[in-house]
Design an enzyme around this catalytic site. Structure first.
Site, PDB file in Angstrom:
ATOM      1  N   ARG A 297      -1.927   6.446  -6.961  1.00 13.29           N
ATOM      2  CA  ARG A 297      -1.382   7.183  -6.273  1.00 13.29           C
ATOM      3  C   ARG A 297      -2.154   7.586  -5.712  1.00 13.29           C
ATOM      4  O   ARG A 297      -1.601   8.133  -3.723  1.00 13.29           O
ATOM      5  CB  ARG A 297       0.406   7.119  -7.164  1.00 13.29           C
ATOM      6  CG  ARG A 297       1.008   6.900  -7.837  1.00 13.29           C
ATOM      7  CD  ARG A 297       1.414   6.106  -6.698  1.00 13.29           C
ATOM      8  NE  ARG A 297       2.586   5.454  -7.336  1.00 13.29           N
ATOM      9  CZ  ARG A 297       3.686   4.329  -6.724  1.00 13.29           C
ATOM     10  NH1 ARG A 297       3.442   3.989  -5.398  1.00 13.29           N
ATOM     11  NH2 ARG A 297       4.059   3.507  -7.739  1.00 13.29           N
TER      12      ARG A 297
ATOM     13  N   GLU B 159       6.887   5.995   5.512  1.00  7.66           N
ATOM     14  CA  GLU B 159       5.610   5.698   4.874  1.00  7.66           C
ATOM     15  C   GLU B 159       4.553   6.822   5.152  1.00  7.66           C
ATOM     16  O   GLU B 159       4.190   6.848   6.172  1.00  7.66           O
ATOM     17  CB  GLU B 159       4.944   4.389   4.139  1.00  7.66           C
ATOM     18  CG  GLU B 159       3.898   4.155   3.094  1.00  7.66           C
ATOM     19  CD  GLU B 159       3.495   3.036   2.765  1.00  7.66           C
ATOM     20  OE1 GLU B 159       4.539   2.108   2.782  1.00  7.66           O
ATOM     21  OE2 GLU B 159       1.850   2.496   2.711  1.00  7.66           O
TER      22      GLU B 159
ATOM     23  N   ARG C 100      -5.228 -10.588  -4.150  1.00  8.38           N
ATOM     24  CA  ARG C 100      -5.861  -9.270  -5.102  1.00  8.38           C
ATOM     25  C   ARG C 100      -5.558  -9.102  -6.412  1.00  8.38           C
ATOM     26  O   ARG C 100      -7.062  -8.824  -7.190  1.00  8.38           O
ATOM     27  CB  ARG C 100      -5.028  -8.478  -4.274  1.00  8.38           C
ATOM     28  CG  ARG C 100      -5.523  -6.757  -5.092  1.00  8.38           C
ATOM     29  CD  ARG C 100      -4.536  -5.458  -4.015  1.00  8.38           C
ATOM     30  NE  ARG C 100      -3.811  -5.366  -3.826  1.00  8.38           N
ATOM     31  CZ  ARG C 100      -3.268  -4.194  -3.575  1.00  8.38           C
ATOM     32  NH1 ARG C 100      -3.443  -3.151  -2.716  1.00  8.38           N
ATOM     33  NH2 ARG C 100      -1.360  -4.645  -4.347  1.00  8.38           N
TER      34      ARG C 100
HETATM   35  C1  3EB Z   1       4.775   1.059  -2.796  1.00 11.45           C
HETATM   36  O1  3EB Z   1       5.289   2.571  -3.494  1.00 11.45           O
HETATM   37  C2  3EB Z   1       5.059   1.491  -1.677  1.00 11.45           C
HETATM   38  O2  3EB Z   1       0.301  -3.163  -2.676  1.00 11.45           O
HETATM   39  O3  3EB Z   1      -1.783  -1.471  -1.357  1.00 11.45           O
HETATM   40  C3  3EB Z   1       1.708   2.118  -1.231  1.00 11.45           C
HETATM   41  C4  3EB Z   1       0.209   2.110  -0.921  1.00 11.45           C
HETATM   42  C5  3EB Z   1       2.919   0.869  -1.354  1.00 11.45           C
HETATM   43  C6  3EB Z   1      -0.017   0.565  -1.753  1.00 11.45           C
HETATM   44  C7  3EB Z   1      -0.351  -1.690  -1.732  1.00 11.45           C
HETATM   45  C8  3EB Z   1       2.474  -0.291  -1.160  1.00 11.45           C
HETATM   46  C9  3EB Z   1       0.364  -0.387  -1.072  1.00 11.45           C
HETATM   47  O4  3EB Z   1       5.409   0.561  -3.880  1.00 11.45           O
HETATM   48  C10 3EB Z   1       3.746   0.621  -0.907  1.00 11.45           C
END
Ligand code: 3EB
Length: 353
Positions: A237, A345, A171
Protein backbone atom coordinates in the site's frame (compact mmCIF):
# COMPACT_ATOMS: atom_id res chain seq x y z
CA UNK A 1 -14.04 18.14 4.57
CA UNK A 2 -10.57 16.95 3.95
CA UNK A 3 -8.48 19.40 2.04
CA UNK A 4 -5.36 18.64 0.14
CA UNK A 5 -2.60 20.98 1.13
CA UNK A 6 -0.62 23.15 -1.13
CA UNK A 7 2.92 22.50 -2.21
CA UNK A 8 5.41 25.16 -1.12
CA UNK A 9 6.70 27.55 -3.73
CA UNK A 10 8.25 25.30 -6.37
CA UNK A 11 11.14 27.73 -6.81
CA UNK A 12 12.54 26.38 -3.56
CA UNK A 13 12.91 22.96 -5.12
CA UNK A 14 14.18 24.14 -8.45
CA UNK A 15 17.56 25.38 -7.34
CA UNK A 16 20.92 24.22 -8.46
CA UNK A 17 20.25 20.65 -7.50
CA UNK A 18 22.46 20.74 -4.45
CA UNK A 19 21.77 18.17 -1.81
CA UNK A 20 20.60 20.74 0.67
CA UNK A 21 17.88 21.92 -1.63
CA UNK A 22 16.76 18.76 -3.24
CA UNK A 23 17.87 15.88 -1.09
CA UNK A 24 19.74 12.68 -1.77
CA UNK A 25 18.50 9.89 -4.00
CA UNK A 26 16.04 11.14 -6.59
CA UNK A 27 13.90 14.26 -6.71
CA UNK A 28 10.65 14.60 -8.57
CA UNK A 29 8.60 17.58 -9.59
CA UNK A 30 5.79 18.56 -11.94
CA UNK A 31 6.73 21.30 -14.37
CA UNK A 32 4.42 23.27 -16.64
CA UNK A 33 5.32 22.36 -20.21
CA UNK A 34 6.11 26.00 -20.88
CA UNK A 35 8.99 25.82 -18.38
CA UNK A 36 10.21 22.37 -19.30
CA UNK A 37 12.97 23.28 -21.72
CA UNK A 38 14.53 25.65 -19.25
CA UNK A 39 14.23 23.16 -16.41
CA UNK A 40 15.92 20.42 -18.43
CA UNK A 41 18.69 22.84 -19.37
CA UNK A 42 19.34 23.62 -15.70
CA UNK A 43 19.38 19.92 -14.85
CA UNK A 44 21.51 18.84 -17.75
CA UNK A 45 23.41 15.72 -16.80
CA UNK A 46 21.27 15.40 -13.68
CA UNK A 47 17.99 14.28 -15.22
CA UNK A 48 16.85 10.76 -14.39
CA UNK A 49 13.56 10.63 -16.28
CA UNK A 50 10.97 12.67 -18.11
CA UNK A 51 7.30 11.74 -18.25
CA UNK A 52 4.66 13.21 -20.51
CA UNK A 53 0.97 12.61 -19.88
CA UNK A 54 -1.31 12.60 -22.90
CA UNK A 55 -0.44 12.37 -26.56
CA UNK A 56 1.48 14.23 -29.21
CA UNK A 57 4.42 15.70 -27.30
CA UNK A 58 7.57 16.35 -29.20
CA UNK A 59 10.38 15.04 -27.07
CA UNK A 60 12.89 17.67 -26.05
CA UNK A 61 15.41 15.20 -24.76
CA UNK A 62 18.21 13.46 -26.55
CA UNK A 63 16.73 10.31 -25.03
CA UNK A 64 19.73 9.51 -22.88
CA UNK A 65 17.43 9.19 -19.91
CA UNK A 66 14.11 7.37 -19.80
CA UNK A 67 11.49 9.39 -21.62
CA UNK A 68 8.01 8.05 -21.21
CA UNK A 69 4.84 9.20 -22.88
CA UNK A 70 1.75 7.77 -21.23
CA UNK A 71 -1.61 8.11 -22.92
CA UNK A 72 -3.35 9.25 -19.76
CA UNK A 73 -4.90 12.53 -20.92
CA UNK A 74 -4.52 15.47 -18.55
CA UNK A 75 -7.84 16.79 -17.30
CA UNK A 76 -6.54 19.95 -15.68
CA UNK A 77 -4.37 22.78 -16.87
CA UNK A 78 -1.74 23.99 -17.35
CA UNK A 79 -0.36 20.80 -18.84
CA UNK A 80 2.48 19.42 -16.77
CA UNK A 81 5.41 17.12 -17.27
CA UNK A 82 6.96 15.03 -14.52
CA UNK A 83 10.72 15.20 -14.14
CA UNK A 84 12.97 13.09 -11.94
CA UNK A 85 16.37 14.55 -11.18
CA UNK A 86 19.45 13.71 -9.21
CA UNK A 87 21.67 16.02 -7.17
CA UNK A 88 24.65 13.96 -8.27
CA UNK A 89 25.47 13.48 -11.94
CA UNK A 90 23.45 10.74 -13.58
CA UNK A 91 24.73 7.73 -15.48
CA UNK A 92 22.67 6.12 -18.18
CA UNK A 93 22.01 2.56 -19.24
CA UNK A 94 20.29 1.17 -22.29
CA UNK A 95 19.32 -2.25 -23.49
CA UNK A 96 16.56 -3.52 -25.75
CA UNK A 97 13.28 -1.75 -24.77
CA UNK A 98 14.85 -0.75 -21.45
CA UNK A 99 16.29 2.58 -20.33
CA UNK A 100 17.61 3.51 -16.94
CA UNK A 101 19.32 6.42 -15.25
CA UNK A 102 21.14 6.13 -11.98
CA UNK A 103 23.43 7.65 -9.43
CA UNK A 104 25.28 5.99 -6.56
CA UNK A 105 22.05 5.66 -4.56
CA UNK A 106 19.08 5.05 -6.83
CA UNK A 107 18.11 3.88 -10.30
CA UNK A 108 15.10 4.99 -12.28
CA UNK A 109 14.22 2.54 -15.03
CA UNK A 110 11.62 2.12 -17.71
CA UNK A 111 10.58 -0.78 -19.92
CA UNK A 112 8.33 -0.39 -22.92
CA UNK A 113 7.29 -3.75 -24.35
CA UNK A 114 5.07 -4.83 -27.22
CA UNK A 115 2.78 -7.67 -26.27
CA UNK A 116 3.61 -10.74 -28.28
CA UNK A 117 2.99 -14.44 -28.34
CA UNK A 118 -0.04 -16.48 -27.39
CA UNK A 119 -0.07 -15.45 -23.74
CA UNK A 120 0.24 -11.80 -24.68
CA UNK A 121 0.05 -9.61 -21.66
CA UNK A 122 0.77 -12.33 -19.09
CA UNK A 123 4.05 -13.28 -20.76
CA UNK A 124 4.99 -9.67 -21.40
CA UNK A 125 4.37 -8.70 -17.77
CA UNK A 126 6.44 -11.68 -16.64
CA UNK A 127 9.24 -10.68 -18.95
CA UNK A 128 9.14 -7.04 -17.82
CA UNK A 129 9.31 -7.96 -14.15
CA UNK A 130 11.97 -10.62 -14.61
CA UNK A 131 14.13 -8.07 -16.38
CA UNK A 132 13.54 -5.42 -13.72
CA UNK A 133 14.39 -7.85 -10.94
CA UNK A 134 17.54 -9.00 -12.73
CA UNK A 135 18.63 -5.44 -13.49
CA UNK A 136 18.15 -4.25 -9.91
CA UNK A 137 20.14 -7.24 -8.60
CA UNK A 138 22.96 -7.01 -11.10
CA UNK A 139 23.48 -3.27 -10.85
CA UNK A 140 23.11 -3.37 -7.09
CA UNK A 141 19.91 -1.40 -6.55
CA UNK A 142 18.24 -4.39 -4.93
CA UNK A 143 15.42 -2.57 -3.13
CA UNK A 144 12.36 -1.68 -5.17
CA UNK A 145 10.80 1.52 -3.85
CA UNK A 146 8.02 2.33 -6.33
CA UNK A 147 6.59 0.89 -9.57
CA UNK A 148 4.07 2.14 -12.12
CA UNK A 149 2.37 -0.11 -14.69
CA UNK A 150 0.41 1.11 -17.68
CA UNK A 151 -1.18 -0.68 -20.62
CA UNK A 152 -4.31 -0.22 -22.74
CA UNK A 153 -7.70 -1.99 -22.52
CA UNK A 154 -7.10 -2.96 -18.89
CA UNK A 155 -10.72 -4.08 -18.31
CA UNK A 156 -11.08 -5.98 -21.57
CA UNK A 157 -11.94 -9.65 -21.25
CA UNK A 158 -9.67 -12.04 -23.15
CA UNK A 159 -9.77 -15.81 -22.80
CA UNK A 160 -12.00 -15.74 -19.74
CA UNK A 161 -10.06 -13.16 -17.72
CA UNK A 162 -9.68 -9.40 -17.79
CA UNK A 163 -6.36 -8.10 -19.05
CA UNK A 164 -5.57 -6.74 -15.60
CA UNK A 165 -5.84 -10.28 -14.24
CA UNK A 166 -3.49 -11.62 -16.93
CA UNK A 167 -1.07 -8.87 -16.02
CA UNK A 168 -1.28 -9.85 -12.33
CA UNK A 169 -0.47 -13.49 -13.18
CA UNK A 170 2.71 -12.61 -15.07
CA UNK A 171 3.88 -10.10 -12.45
CA UNK A 172 3.15 -12.53 -9.61
CA UNK A 173 5.18 -15.31 -11.26
CA UNK A 174 8.25 -13.07 -11.64
CA UNK A 175 8.14 -11.99 -7.98
CA UNK A 176 7.53 -15.57 -6.85
CA UNK A 177 10.82 -16.64 -8.42
CA UNK A 178 12.69 -14.24 -6.10
CA UNK A 179 11.81 -16.54 -3.21
CA UNK A 180 11.52 -13.60 -0.86
CA UNK A 181 8.58 -13.02 1.45
CA UNK A 182 6.09 -10.75 -0.40
CA UNK A 183 5.69 -8.48 2.62
CA UNK A 184 9.40 -7.64 2.42
CA UNK A 185 9.70 -7.63 -1.36
CA UNK A 186 6.75 -5.82 -2.86
CA UNK A 187 6.87 -2.02 -3.18
CA UNK A 188 4.18 0.59 -3.59
CA UNK A 189 2.66 0.56 -7.07
CA UNK A 190 0.08 1.87 -9.46
CA UNK A 191 -1.57 0.00 -12.31
CA UNK A 192 -3.77 2.19 -14.49
CA UNK A 193 -4.99 1.59 -18.02
CA UNK A 194 -3.99 3.93 -20.81
CA UNK A 195 -6.09 4.94 -23.82
CA UNK A 196 -3.42 3.59 -26.19
CA UNK A 197 0.14 2.30 -26.23
CA UNK A 198 2.13 -0.74 -25.22
CA UNK A 199 3.05 -2.15 -21.81
CA UNK A 200 5.00 0.57 -20.00
CA UNK A 201 6.55 -0.11 -16.61
CA UNK A 202 8.71 2.39 -14.78
CA UNK A 203 10.27 2.10 -11.37
CA UNK A 204 12.54 3.56 -8.72
CA UNK A 205 14.95 1.23 -6.93
CA UNK A 206 17.61 1.94 -4.35
CA UNK A 207 20.71 0.69 -2.57
CA UNK A 208 18.89 1.68 0.63
CA UNK A 209 15.96 -0.32 1.95
CA UNK A 210 12.38 0.87 1.85
CA UNK A 211 9.85 -0.03 4.50
CA UNK A 212 6.69 -1.43 2.95
CA UNK A 213 3.49 -0.47 4.70
CA UNK A 214 0.00 -1.96 4.59
CA UNK A 215 -3.35 -0.33 5.27
CA UNK A 216 -5.36 -1.56 8.27
CA UNK A 217 -8.63 -0.73 6.45
CA UNK A 218 -7.71 -2.90 3.49
CA UNK A 219 -6.73 -6.50 2.94
CA UNK A 220 -3.16 -6.59 1.63
CA UNK A 221 -3.46 -6.78 -2.13
CA UNK A 222 -1.11 -9.77 -2.21
CA UNK A 223 -3.64 -11.55 0.04
CA UNK A 224 -6.72 -10.71 -2.03
CA UNK A 225 -9.02 -13.74 -2.42
CA UNK A 226 -9.28 -15.47 -5.78
CA UNK A 227 -12.62 -13.92 -6.71
CA UNK A 228 -10.56 -10.96 -7.96
CA UNK A 229 -8.31 -13.10 -10.12
CA UNK A 230 -6.30 -16.33 -10.05
CA UNK A 231 -3.16 -14.50 -8.84
CA UNK A 232 -3.24 -11.62 -6.42
CA UNK A 233 -1.92 -8.15 -7.29
CA UNK A 234 1.72 -7.81 -6.21
CA UNK A 235 2.13 -4.48 -4.44
CA UNK A 236 2.33 -2.82 -1.03
CA UNK A 237 0.00 0.00 0.00
CA UNK A 238 2.97 2.33 0.55
CA UNK A 239 6.73 2.33 0.79
CA UNK A 240 8.60 4.58 3.20
CA UNK A 241 11.99 5.63 1.95
CA UNK A 242 14.63 6.81 4.38
CA UNK A 243 17.82 8.04 2.85
CA UNK A 244 20.10 10.16 4.97
CA UNK A 245 17.91 12.68 6.74
CA UNK A 246 15.24 12.43 4.08
CA UNK A 247 11.98 10.60 4.69
CA UNK A 248 9.52 10.16 1.90
CA UNK A 249 6.35 8.12 1.57
CA UNK A 250 5.46 6.57 -1.79
CA UNK A 251 1.72 5.96 -1.69
CA UNK A 252 0.22 3.38 -4.02
CA UNK A 253 -2.81 3.99 -6.13
CA UNK A 254 -5.53 4.11 -3.48
CA UNK A 255 -9.22 3.80 -4.14
CA UNK A 256 -12.61 3.13 -2.65
CA UNK A 257 -11.85 -0.38 -1.46
CA UNK A 258 -12.47 -1.47 2.13
CA UNK A 259 -11.36 -4.97 3.04
CA UNK A 260 -11.15 -6.12 -0.53
CA UNK A 261 -14.54 -4.86 -1.72
CA UNK A 262 -15.37 -1.78 -3.73
CA UNK A 263 -17.58 0.71 -1.91
CA UNK A 264 -20.03 3.25 -3.41
CA UNK A 265 -20.46 1.80 -6.88
CA UNK A 266 -21.54 4.50 -9.28
CA UNK A 267 -20.85 7.40 -6.91
CA UNK A 268 -17.63 9.31 -7.70
CA UNK A 269 -17.99 11.72 -4.79
CA UNK A 270 -18.43 8.97 -2.20
CA UNK A 271 -15.62 6.97 -3.76
CA UNK A 272 -13.35 9.98 -3.40
CA UNK A 273 -14.27 10.43 0.26
CA UNK A 274 -13.71 6.71 0.93
CA UNK A 275 -10.31 6.98 -0.75
CA UNK A 276 -9.40 9.86 1.57
CA UNK A 277 -10.40 7.73 4.55
CA UNK A 278 -8.07 5.04 3.28
CA UNK A 279 -5.26 7.55 2.91
CA UNK A 280 -5.79 8.88 6.41
CA UNK A 281 -5.76 5.37 7.83
CA UNK A 282 -2.56 4.67 5.94
CA UNK A 283 -0.87 7.83 7.25
CA UNK A 284 -1.92 7.06 10.78
CA UNK A 285 -0.63 3.52 10.47
CA UNK A 286 2.66 4.80 9.03
CA UNK A 287 3.01 7.09 12.03
CA UNK A 288 2.75 10.33 10.05
CA UNK A 289 -0.29 12.45 10.63
CA UNK A 290 -3.22 10.92 12.45
CA UNK A 291 -6.91 11.57 12.15
CA UNK A 292 -6.03 14.94 10.66
CA UNK A 293 -6.45 15.74 7.00
CA UNK A 294 -3.92 15.37 4.31
CA UNK A 295 -3.27 19.08 4.30
CA UNK A 296 -2.02 19.03 7.85
CA UNK A 297 0.87 16.79 7.03
CA UNK A 298 4.09 18.68 7.27
CA UNK A 299 6.08 18.65 4.12
CA UNK A 300 5.38 18.74 0.48
CA UNK A 301 3.85 16.30 -1.85
CA UNK A 302 2.81 15.40 -5.32
CA UNK A 303 -0.48 13.75 -6.08
CA UNK A 304 -1.96 12.02 -9.08
CA UNK A 305 -5.69 11.64 -9.30
CA UNK A 306 -6.85 9.14 -11.91
CA UNK A 307 -10.45 9.50 -13.06
CA UNK A 308 -12.26 7.00 -15.25
CA UNK A 309 -14.91 9.35 -16.62
CA UNK A 310 -13.69 12.88 -17.43
CA UNK A 311 -17.22 14.14 -16.63
CA UNK A 312 -16.50 13.34 -12.97
CA UNK A 313 -13.58 15.78 -12.77
CA UNK A 314 -15.50 18.59 -11.13
CA UNK A 315 -17.20 16.28 -8.65
CA UNK A 316 -13.88 14.78 -7.62
CA UNK A 317 -12.17 18.17 -7.38
CA UNK A 318 -15.01 19.54 -5.28
CA UNK A 319 -14.87 16.56 -2.96
CA UNK A 320 -11.11 16.95 -2.60
CA UNK A 321 -11.64 20.68 -2.23
CA UNK A 322 -8.70 21.41 -4.49
CA UNK A 323 -10.32 23.67 -7.03
CA UNK A 324 -8.71 26.72 -5.52
CA UNK A 325 -5.29 25.10 -5.36
CA UNK A 326 -3.29 26.68 -8.11
CA UNK A 327 -0.98 23.80 -7.73
CA UNK A 328 1.50 22.22 -9.99
CA UNK A 329 1.30 19.52 -7.32
CA UNK A 330 -1.80 17.66 -8.49
CA UNK A 331 -2.08 15.92 -11.82
CA UNK A 332 -5.60 14.97 -12.85
CA UNK A 333 -5.46 12.19 -15.42
CA UNK A 334 -8.04 10.23 -17.34
CA UNK A 335 -7.23 6.56 -16.78
CA UNK A 336 -8.97 3.20 -16.63
CA UNK A 337 -8.79 1.71 -13.17
CA UNK A 338 -8.14 -1.95 -12.70
CA UNK A 339 -11.64 -2.90 -11.60
CA UNK A 340 -14.55 -1.76 -13.71
CA UNK A 341 -16.55 -0.21 -10.85
CA UNK A 342 -13.68 1.98 -9.65
CA UNK A 343 -14.13 5.59 -10.72
CA UNK A 344 -11.26 7.35 -8.99
CA UNK A 345 -7.84 6.50 -7.61
CA UNK A 346 -5.26 8.67 -5.84
CA UNK A 347 -1.53 8.12 -5.49
CA UNK A 348 1.10 10.36 -4.02
CA UNK A 349 4.60 11.09 -2.88
CA UNK A 350 4.88 12.85 0.44
CA UNK A 351 8.04 14.42 1.69
CA UNK A 352 8.03 14.10 5.47
CA UNK A 353 9.91 16.89 7.16
C1 3EB B 1 -6.65 -1.81 -5.25
O1 3EB B 1 -6.51 -1.30 -4.14
C2 3EB B 1 -6.85 -0.86 -6.39
O2 3EB B 1 -2.16 -3.95 -9.29
O3 3EB B 1 -0.43 -2.64 -9.10
C3 3EB B 1 -4.01 0.00 -6.89
C4 3EB B 1 -2.61 0.11 -6.91
C5 3EB B 1 -4.61 -1.06 -7.53
C6 3EB B 1 -1.83 -0.84 -7.58
C7 3EB B 1 -1.62 -2.89 -8.92
C8 3EB B 1 -3.83 -2.00 -8.20
C9 3EB B 1 -2.45 -1.89 -8.22
O4 3EB B 1 -6.68 -3.04 -5.45
C10 3EB B 1 -6.09 -1.19 -7.58
Amino acid sequence: MVQLYKQPDPSTVRGEGTEGLSGPGANVTYIPLSELENFLQIHKGHTLALLYYGKGFKSLSPDLYPTIQLDLPQLSSPPLAEVWTSARPARYYQEHQFNAAMNDQVAFGCLQLEESGANGLEATAYSAYSRILRFTQELNYPNLLRIWNHFPAINLKQGGLERYQWFCIGRHQAFLECQVDFGRLLPAATTVGTSSGILQVHFLAGRHKGQHIENPRQVSAYHYPRIHGPRSPSFARATLEEIGARKRLFISGTSSIVGHAIQHTGNPSEQTTETLRNLEALFKHAGIGSTIGIRDLAGEGLLKVYIRNPDDLETVQNTLDTRQTEAPCILYLKGDLCRRALLVEIEGILEIL
